[in-house]
Design an enzyme around this catalytic site. Structure first.
Site, PDB file in Angstrom:
ATOM      1  N   ASN A  98       0.953  -1.208   0.092  1.00 14.45           N
ATOM      2  CA  ASN A  98       0.067   0.062   0.032  1.00 14.45           C
ATOM      3  C   ASN A  98       1.092   1.364   0.086  1.00 14.45           C
ATOM      4  OD1 ASN A  98      -2.272  -0.965   0.098  1.00 14.45           O
ATOM      5  ND2 ASN A  98      -2.684  -1.198   1.954  1.00 14.45           N
ATOM      6  N   HIS A 337      -1.673  -7.951   4.394  1.00 16.24           N
ATOM      7  CA  HIS A 337      -0.343  -7.940   4.432  1.00 16.24           C
ATOM      8  C   HIS A 337      -0.167  -6.487   3.337  1.00 16.24           C
ATOM      9  CE1 HIS A 337      -0.367 -12.483   4.259  1.00 16.24           C
ATOM     10  NE2 HIS A 337       0.378 -11.723   5.388  1.00 16.24           N
ATOM     11  N   CYS A 338      -1.284  -5.057   4.477  1.00 17.15           N
ATOM     12  CA  CYS A 338      -1.175  -4.253   3.634  1.00 17.15           C
ATOM     13  C   CYS A 338      -0.746  -4.428   1.435  1.00 17.15           C
ATOM     14  CB  CYS A 338       0.215  -3.412   3.608  1.00 17.15           C
ATOM     15  SG  CYS A 338       0.470  -2.946   5.945  1.00 17.15           S
ATOM     16  N   ALA A 339      -0.963  -5.017   1.352  1.00 17.64           N
ATOM     17  CA  ALA A 339      -1.036  -5.754  -0.040  1.00 17.64           C
ATOM     18  C   ALA A 339      -2.234  -7.211  -0.736  1.00 17.64           C
ATOM     19  CB  ALA A 339       0.417  -6.401  -0.183  1.00 17.64           C
TER      20      ALA A 339
END
Ligand SMILES: Cc1ncc(COP(=O)(O)O)c(C=O)c1O
Length: 381
Positions: A98, A337-339
């Site tokens: 992100n 996982h911020c993805a």
């Protein structure tokens, strides 16, 4: 606690890092300033020395092109907000964190840039050809992660960099998951901007990171203010790295980061990576032999860093992560996982996966203990 969340931040740090932090905090923690007193000069010297070290380690053009940042996100924002102009086209990938995708999507939603996101293949790799095919005459920047923080898959950045350079665009590499485990040569890989945190595989403390700004990249400063040097100019002095480094830098953190780099260089990148990937392969093999688990990522270990992501049929990733933490004292990272885009392409959105990421101080016994715990929780045999 068995700590297996090194892709988020490495823990523990080498003894040398703790010693350097303690020593620096007790004796040298002045505000770095080139025109100041002895302690300020010594603190400034620490920053200079660190820039020389980074420049050698990543083969940059010169030490003054290494700008210290607060973390990887800060370095990436400095790059995007400094380099992009209205009307630019940017190419990026589905694998991004992100900290790459959010600033780019925000700029696109504001109508400032147009954005193309290139998909990865089933193993988690984006080909250089796919990047080239997405470029247009308006493409100013290609921004790619060096390794996925979910799958650990390493991207062919040297090949991509050459294609991007040939098309006269700028190439940004997010080295959050590779700096300190994979050799990076910014000049050979035609990398104009390299962003990385110091607190992951470089083994420094949190609050550290850097952006390399190659000679082709013209940036506006994202953060303006005092530089500890020339106070007379009404706007930010043009001299690198101070042009981009407004405010008191985290010189304590940088002292720790240099000690982390000492450890990495002494042990050797190949040795660090081999150790971390072998532990991941131990886990992958055990999960393949246990019913109810699905492992993602590239089959070939030479295409990976020390990260494994898996799904457990018996329960959602967040529940499994909580049980491992509370009942077994094992730290892993469940979720997205911020993805989010990579999880969408894997079919693991919105529940996510469990991610295990190894570091230099993990052992085979840590993985054995994790596998036992997983089998106990799920009733696998
Ligand atoms: C691939 C990737 N890029 C960028 C970042 C952001 O780094 P930081 O947390 O230091 O801001 C991370 C952090 O996990 C990451 O994995």
């Amino acid at each position: 606690m068995i700590y297996l969340d090194n892709a988020a931040t490495s823990f523990p740090k080498p003894e040398g890092v703790y010693a350097a932090l303690d020593q620096f905090a007790r004796h040298s923690l002045a505000n770095p300033g080139r025109a100041g007193h002895k302690m300020a000069l010594a603190a400034e010297h620490t920053l200079d020395d660190a820039r020389h070290r980074l420049n050698r380690f990543f083969n940059g053009r010169s030490p003054d092109r290494w700008v210290f940042t607060l973390n990887g996100t800060d370095a990436l924002n400095m790059a995007f907000k400094g380099v992009l102009n209205d009307g630019d086209h940017v190419v990026t990938t589905d694998l991004e964190h992100n900290s790459v995708s959010r600033p780019l999507v925000a700029l696109a939603e504001a109508g400032r840039i147009t954005l193309t996101r290139v998909a990865a293949d089933a193993g988690g790799t984006v080909s250089a050809g796919a990047i080239e095919a997405a470029m247009t005459p308006q493409t100013r920047l290609v921004a790619v992660t060096h390794a996925s923080n979910v799958l650990g898959t390493v991207q062919p950045v040297a090949e991509m960099g050459k294609l991007v350079r040939a098309r006269d665009a700028l190439f940004l590499v997010d080295a959050a998951q590779t700096a300190g485990v994979i050799p990076i040569d910014v000049q050979a890989a035609c990398t104009d901007l390299l962003a990385f945190p110091g607190h992951k595989s470089l083994l420094g403390p949190t609050g550290t990171g850097a952006l390399y700004v190659g000679p082709r990249a013209q940036l506006r400063p994202w953060r303006e203010g005092g530089t500890g040097g020339d106070s007379s100019t009404p706007t930010q002095p043009k001299e690198f790295p101070y042009y981009l480094e407004g405010g008191t830098p985290n010189v304590l953190g940088v002292a720790g980061l240099v000690a982390g780099l000492d450890f990495v260089e002494e042990r050797g990148l190949d040795s660090v990576r081999r150790h971390e990937v072998e532990l991941c392969d131990q886990l992958r093999d055990a999960l393949a032999a246990t019913p109810g688990f699905e492992v993602f990522g590239h089959a070939n270990p030479t295409h990976r860093v020390g990260t494994v992501a898996f799904r457990c049929e018996a329960m959602p990733a967040t529940d499994l992560g909580a049980i491992l933490d509370q009942s077994f004292d094992i730290a892993v990272r469940p979720g997205l996982h911020c993805a989010p885009y990579v999880h969408k392409s894997l079919g693991s959105y919105p529940d996510g996966l469990v991610r295990v990421s190894t570091g230099p101080f993990n052992t085979a016994a840590d993985i054995d203990r994790l596998v036992e715990a997983l089998r106990e929780v799920t009733g696998g045999i």
